[in-house]
Design an enzyme around this catalytic site. Structure first.
Site, PDB file in Angstrom:
ATOM      1  N   ASP A 164     -26.740  90.454 -20.753  1.00  0.00           N
ATOM      2  CA  ASP A 164     -25.718  90.840 -19.767  1.00  0.00           C
ATOM      3  C   ASP A 164     -24.390  90.105 -19.921  1.00  0.00           C
ATOM      4  O   ASP A 164     -23.753  89.727 -18.926  1.00  0.00           O
ATOM      5  CB  ASP A 164     -26.241  90.647 -18.344  1.00  0.00           C
TER       6      ASP A 164
ATOM      7  N   LYS B  73     -30.903  97.900 -19.524  1.00  0.00           N
ATOM      8  CA  LYS B  73     -31.594  97.774 -18.246  1.00  0.00           C
ATOM      9  C   LYS B  73     -30.855  98.660 -17.247  1.00  0.00           C
ATOM     10  O   LYS B  73     -29.698  98.426 -16.939  1.00  0.00           O
ATOM     11  CB  LYS B  73     -31.591  96.322 -17.758  1.00  0.00           C
TER      12      LYS B  73
ATOM     13  N   CYS C 182     -31.515  87.833 -14.367  1.00  0.00           N
ATOM     14  CA  CYS C 182     -31.994  88.606 -15.514  1.00  0.00           C
ATOM     15  C   CYS C 182     -32.520  87.732 -16.646  1.00  0.00           C
ATOM     16  O   CYS C 182     -33.449  88.141 -17.357  1.00  0.00           O
ATOM     17  CB  CYS C 182     -30.897  89.537 -16.006  1.00  0.00           C
TER      18      CYS C 182
END
Length: 212
Positions: free
Chosen positions: A13, A108, A142
């Site tokens: 991310d 995701k 995450c």
């Protein structure tokens, strides 16, 4: 761990809505300069992994409402949270780095765990990767969710302390948790993180390990 074990860098991310701009600044409770340093260090980790010939894998988050489950939508409505990293937006783009041709990107869709992209684990098995080095955001969301599943699926873990930051918890607390519960080695980019951890029976981390 086998004698042919391979390491891979998994970048989680590293996207504009988490790293830069007003949305990132408004969400991150700590020093904005720290967030900038973590992003820059993660980019440096990519450069070093590429130079070492390692697989570099990118994970991206897409938060479009169409991907959200009912619990996610209810939470966001209750907290007044707006969607992040909308598909095709600047916020969803990688920050400071771009995957090269041949480098895999896993997605995701309104979830935290990279292993919920069902392509990830087969890719790792096919490539003989047994050791994952984790960088990116956020350590207590995450990164932790991905580390938890990786541990349960048998992967050895290194978490780069200077390439991640927590959103809700103290950095030291979540890193200590991952070391104790997942056996993760917590280290810095300058400390040779791409070498697989010591084999069983030898110390793999300076962090104490507590049994469940």
């Amino acid at each position: 761990m086998t004698g042919t074990a391979r390491s891979a860098l998994l970048v989680v991310d590293l996207q504009n809505d988490f790293c830069a701009g007003p949305l990132a600044a408004a969400r991150f409770p700590g020093d904005p300069e720290r967030l900038a340093r973590v992003a820059a260090n993660s980019v440096r980790a990519v450069e070093l992994a590429r130079a070492a010939g390692l697989d570099v894998l990118f994970v991206r988050f897409l938060g479009d409402p169409v991907h959200q489950g009912p619990a996610w939508r209810r939470r966001d409505a209750a907290l007044g949270k707006r969607p992040k990293c909308l598909e095709g937006s600047w916020g969803a783009e990688f920050h400071g780095v771009r995957p090269r041709p041949g480098e895999e990107v896993f997605t995701k869709r309104a979830v935290f765990d990279a292993f919920l992209d069902e392509r990830l684990e087969p890719y790792l098995r096919r490539r003989g990767i047994e050791h994952l080095v984790l960088a990116g955001l956020f350590a207590d969301v995450c990164v932790d969710s991905t580390a938890r599943t990786a541990f349960q699926r048998g992967f050895h873990l290194t978490v780069l302390r200077d390439c991640t930051a927590a959103l809700h918890l103290a950095d030291a607390d979540i890193l200590r948790f991952m070391a104790r519960v997942y056996g993760a080695r917590v280290t810095d980019l300058a400390d040779g993180p791409f070498v697989p951890p010591s084999p069983p029976g030898l110390p793999a981390s300076s962090e104490p390990v507590a049994h469940r």
